[in-house]
Design a protein around this motif. Structure first.
Motif: not given
Length: 455
Positions: A93-95, A125-126, A452-454
């Motif tokens: 559940g970590v985004t 990255c997820f 995921g984005e940086l």
């Protein structure tokens, strides 16, 4: 405009301690929440061709922001990496995760190092990923450029870090760094242990006893370090300072005095300090070693009390993995083993298992693991809440489900964890990042890809 609609009968909305019916409307292209209705909208009233995510009676929570994670790539990718680490985070559940400046090679102590790390993370990255920088002896000229390059703050060690490329700092190093950073939009994080042992002390004879290790990292290490930090803060009062992974309840009076004096001091503790106890760590169980150490059950209860009264601000994983050989599992050599605990994917369940026995609500847990961590890393205007204008990062959660932690269930790279064998309560069913599915418990990661984005 392409729309995603998420609804359920048990939703945790901002500034509410109760779960309530709600409908969240998300603009698909931006992944932003554009409307929140504090009621269930009839499906007959929904626009045609919308994507509907109906949680039913399951709970909808904001995605977690884990502000203390070691992903170790590049350089020690065999320990962990962006792909496996963020995948494990998403399963819990970590985004959003914030990557520590060590134990990668190079560590994030210059802008060039940050560029290497960002290049390594690209496309893997997820979850969303942000970055801490580091303060080590001699890199003071790189601190302002790192702020400008977007690091969320800086971490330093007051005791040896365990890796040669990230040495600890002394008081003079700190004064120089703090004078540079005091007027910058940043904060300074401390591994707050200060070695007060005499060099003439005898070497321990029993390397497999957890009590030997506990004796080697006493409470005074943390008390002395935090006393130094708060003394320096009085000279640089405009610079926010932060204590990472507090383990000793005996340091709480120093922290309370600092906060009562108006110092800009914040404090985190970790899942392992709230869920594990020294008394239950058997001889030779090296997988339970971390620094500072897990302490006694009475200490654990005082940390819970400090969380509840606000002395401790929030909870993080300090996911600090390594390869199995470094844990010296076969020898049971606790003194020689790498100190670090792998947790990504389990934190919310661990905390809920313990907290629900203490009458603590899900709202309090989300405050400690999402709202306050997002604020700590300067992402509080887009992360941590199910609110209009925020990223649509959320979890579908079953608070009553129970499961056994097995090695096969762990998503991080090296499946070494003291939690294997535990029965936990509360389970993530699905995780969404900006409205897009990044984890499904039933299908795992077969139907998703890294989005995921940086940051």
């Amino acid at each position: 405009m392409s729309i995603i609609i998420c609804c359920g009968s048990q939703v945790l909305l901002p500034d509410s301690n109760i779960l309530q019916p709600a409908t969240i409307i998300i603009e698909a292209n931006s992944g932003k929440i554009v409307e929140v209705h504090r009621q269930l909208l009839s499906e007959d009233l929904l626009p045609p061709h919308v994507q509907l995510i109906n949680a039913g009676t399951k709970v909808i929570l904001p995605g977690l922001v884990d502000a203390h994670v070691h992903l170790n790539e590049p350089g020690r990718t065999d320990w962990e990496g962006f792909y496996t680490g963020t995948r494990a985070a998403a399963s819990g559940g970590v985004t959003t995760v914030v990557d520590m400046p060590l134990n990668s090679i190079p560590p994030t102590v210059t802008v060039a190092d940050l560029s290497v790390k960002r290049a390594s993370a690209q496309g893997q990255c997820f979850t969303d990923v942000a970055f801490w920088g580091g303060v080590i002896p001699g890199n003071q000229s790189h601190l302002k450029p790192l702020v400008e390059a977007g690091v969320k703050g800086f971490k330093c060690f007051l005791i040896e870090s365990g890796v040669d490329e990230f040495p600890c700092v002394d008081e003079n190093d700190l004064k120089e760094a703090m004078s540079i950073l005091e007027n910058e939009p940043t904060n300074l994080l401390f591994h707050a242990e200060l070695d007060s042992h005499s060099t003439s002390e005898d070497k321990p004879s029993d390397l497999t006893s957890y009590s030997t290790f506990l004796h080697s990292r006493p409470d005074n290490f943390e008390i002395g370090a935090i006393s130094l930090i708060t003394r320096l803060q009085k000279k640089y009062p405009s610079l926010p300072c932060h204590i990472v992974h507090l383990s000793s309840s005996k340091a709480l009076p120093v922290i309370r005095d600092a906060k009562n004096a108006g110092l800009k001091l914040s404090v985190e503790t970790c899942f392992h300090y709230l869920c594990l106890t020294a008394e239950n760590i058997p001889r030779g169980k090296t997988i339970a070693k971390c620094c500072p150490p897990i302490r006694e059950a009475s200490n654990r209860e005082l940390l819970w009390d400090a969380l509840k009264d606000g002395t401790v601000d929030f909870v993080v994983s300090d996911h600090s993995p390594c390869v199995q050989e470094l844990k010296r599992i076969d020898e049971g050599d606790i003194m020689g083993a790498w100190g670090g605990i792998s947790t990504l994917g389990l934190g919310l369940s661990l905390l809920w298992t313990e907290a629900s026995q203490r009458g603590i609500s899900l709202a309090q847990i989300i405050d400690w693991t999402s709202v306050k961590t997002a604020k700590h890393v300067g992402l509080h205007e887009r992360k941590g809440k199910l609110q209009t204008g925020y990223d649509a990062d959320f979890i579908i959660w079953d608070p009553d489900a129970e499961f056994n932690v097995t090695e096969d269930s762990l998503e991080f790279k090296n499946k070494i964890s003291p939690y294997v064998g535990l029965k936990l309560r509360g389970r993530v069913e699905k995780t969404f990042l900006r409205g897009s599915l990044i984890y499904d418990r039933v299908s795992g990661f077969d139907v998703v890809e890294p989005k995921g984005e940086l940051l």
